[in-house]
Design an enzyme around this catalytic site. Structure first.
Site, PDB file in Angstrom:
ATOM      1  NE  ARG A  35      11.000  -3.962  -3.505  1.00 45.16           N
ATOM      2  CZ  ARG A  35      10.563  -2.834  -2.976  1.00 45.16           C
ATOM      3  NH1 ARG A  35       9.273  -2.609  -2.903  1.00 45.16           N
ATOM      4  NH2 ARG A  35      11.391  -1.945  -2.501  1.00 45.16           N
ATOM      5  CG  ASP A 139       0.059  -0.307   5.172  1.00 45.01           C
ATOM      6  OD1 ASP A 139       0.597   0.807   5.337  1.00 45.01           O
ATOM      7  OD2 ASP A 139       0.314  -1.044   4.191  1.00 45.01           O
TER       8      ASP A 139
HETATM    9  C1  LIG Z   1       5.826   5.118   2.515  1.00 47.85           C
HETATM   10  S1  LIG Z   1       4.713   4.334   3.625  1.00 47.85           S
HETATM   11  C2  LIG Z   1       4.226   5.698   4.637  1.00 47.85           C
HETATM   12  C3  LIG Z   1       4.095   5.319   6.087  1.00 47.85           C
HETATM   13  C4  LIG Z   1       3.761   6.470   7.048  1.00 47.85           C
HETATM   14  N1  LIG Z   1       2.460   7.024   6.796  1.00 47.85           N
HETATM   15  C5  LIG Z   1       4.806   7.552   6.983  1.00 47.85           C
HETATM   16  O1  LIG Z   1       4.516   8.664   6.568  1.00 47.85           O
HETATM   17  O2  LIG Z   1       5.945   7.271   7.356  1.00 47.85           O
HETATM   18  C6  LIG Z   1       3.303   4.106   2.553  1.00 47.85           C
HETATM   19  C7  LIG Z   1       2.355   3.016   3.039  1.00 47.85           C
HETATM   20  O3  LIG Z   1       1.149   3.096   2.287  1.00 47.85           O
HETATM   21  C8  LIG Z   1       0.658   1.801   2.086  1.00 47.85           C
HETATM   22  N2  LIG Z   1      -0.284   1.793   0.946  1.00 47.85           N
HETATM   23  C9  LIG Z   1       0.007   1.870  -0.373  1.00 47.85           C
HETATM   24  N3  LIG Z   1      -1.103   1.826  -1.113  1.00 47.85           N
HETATM   25  C10 LIG Z   1      -2.130   1.727  -0.234  1.00 47.85           C
HETATM   26  C11 LIG Z   1      -3.548   1.616  -0.404  1.00 47.85           C
HETATM   27  N4  LIG Z   1      -4.125   1.594  -1.613  1.00 47.85           N
HETATM   28  N5  LIG Z   1      -4.301   1.505   0.711  1.00 47.85           N
HETATM   29  C12 LIG Z   1      -3.718   1.515   1.941  1.00 47.85           C
HETATM   30  N6  LIG Z   1      -2.397   1.616   2.159  1.00 47.85           N
HETATM   31  C13 LIG Z   1      -1.616   1.712   1.072  1.00 47.85           C
HETATM   32  C14 LIG Z   1       1.913   0.970   1.844  1.00 47.85           C
HETATM   33  O4  LIG Z   1       1.685  -0.409   2.096  1.00 47.85           O
HETATM   34  C15 LIG Z   1       2.906   1.615   2.826  1.00 47.85           C
HETATM   35  O5  LIG Z   1       2.983   0.913   4.034  1.00 47.85           O
END
Ligand SMILES: C[S@@+](CC[C@H](N)C(=O)[O-])C[C@H]1O[C@@H](n2cnc3c(N)ncnc32)[C@H](O)[C@@H]1O
Length: 269
Positions: A35, A139
């Site tokens: 990445r 997010d």
């Molecule tokens: C795997 S996705 C899950 C999306 C959705 N909630 C689902 O269950 O399909 C995880 C998301 O969490 C976000 N994320 C990670 N760390 C975070 C943080 N500290 N604060 C807010 N969002 C965060 C990432 O950018 C990502 O878009």
């Protein structure tokens, strides 16, 4: 094999941890390298990934690149109607909210918006478009917030959307949008997206919620950070509100003031 120096990998993961709260383990070395390499190429930072990583660690890059680093290192996998049990549960709660004066929901790690728009389709079906329901999506990744606002998805991402919902709530693109679909304008108007880091104080704009989806994000945090995030998030849950977490994410042993109603469904204790 190509890779970062071990100390550089540690420093990059420390930097990412400080910003996001997420710990990237050693098994992620190849992913991090790949990445960073792509980011360096996209941003005209040359082909020497080790040197680029050093510039990031020393803060010798524009702030925009730090934001981009976080965008690239987060895992954003998501899909429509993921973990369908929650949507069955939500349908019952939405039915019960028919007589309430508002129904406000939060997708607390909304990624590219599929979770929020799954909720929107279900509510449009169940409560209609006259009822005052609304959805917030937040997010950490600014790219994901932008993608969620656009609400434009490749056709194959619609495979989990019930056919009836596809017909009613999604518009198939033509011309430059061939091969994609757009969530319809009425649903887009019900969902607002903004950046928020769950490790930090939450944006003032977020109200108190009837339902919070906090799914498939806790998995990236250690127990202390997980407890910290859940406490902060349930501070925005109404007294009778309901929290959904990912089915793979256990909250047991964290001493949280929550009571389980069903697997990965909680209310205030
Ligand atoms: C795997 S996705 C899950 C999306 C959705 N909630 C689902 O269950 O399909 C995880 C998301 O969490 C976000 N994320 C990670 N760390 C975070 C943080 N500290 N604060 C807010 N969002 C965060 C990432 O950018 C990502 O878009």
């Amino acid at each position: 094999m190509q890779g970062l120096q071990p100390s550089t990998f540690r420093a990059i993961t420390e930097l990412f941890h400080r910003i996001s709260g997420i710990r990237l383990v050693e098994a992620k070395q190849a992913l991090v390298y790949g990445r960073l390499q792509k980011l360096a190429l996209d941003e005209g930072q040359g082909q020497d990934v080790e040197a680029f990583a050093q510039r990031l660690i020393k803060g010798q890059v524009p702030d925009r690149l730090m934001v981009e680093l976080v965008n690239r290192l987060t895992t954003n996998e998501t899909y429509f109607f993921r973990e369908p049990q929650h949507f069955e549960d939500l349908r019952k709660r939405a039915e019960a909210a028919k007589s309430s004066k508002e129904f406000v929901l939060w997708s607390a790690a909304s990624s590219s918006g599929e979770e929020a728009y799954s909720i929107a389709m279900l509510l449009a079906d169940c409560l209609g478009l006259k009822h005052p329901w609304s959805i917030y999506g937040t997010d950490l990744s600014t790219n994901m917030v932008e993608a969620a606002r656009q609400a434009l998805y490749p056709l194959e991402r619609g495979r989990n959307i019930p056919t009836e919902y596809l017909k009613r709530y999604c518009r198939k693109g033509g011309g430059p949008y061939e091969g994609q679909f757009l969530m319809n304008a009425e649903l887009r108007a019900r969902a607002q997206f903004m950046g928020a880091n769950l490790m930090q104080p939450l944006p003032k704009e977020l109200p108190q919620f009837d339902i919070i989806f906090l799914r498939n994000v806790l998995i990236y945090f250690d127990a202390a950070a997980k407890a910290d995030i859940v406490k902060r998030v349930i501070g925005r849950l109404k007294p009778q509100g309901v929290l959904y977490t990912g089915h793979a994410e256990s909250l047991t042993g964290l001493g949280l003031p929550l009571r389980a109603l069903a697997p990965a469904v909680y209310c205030h204790a």
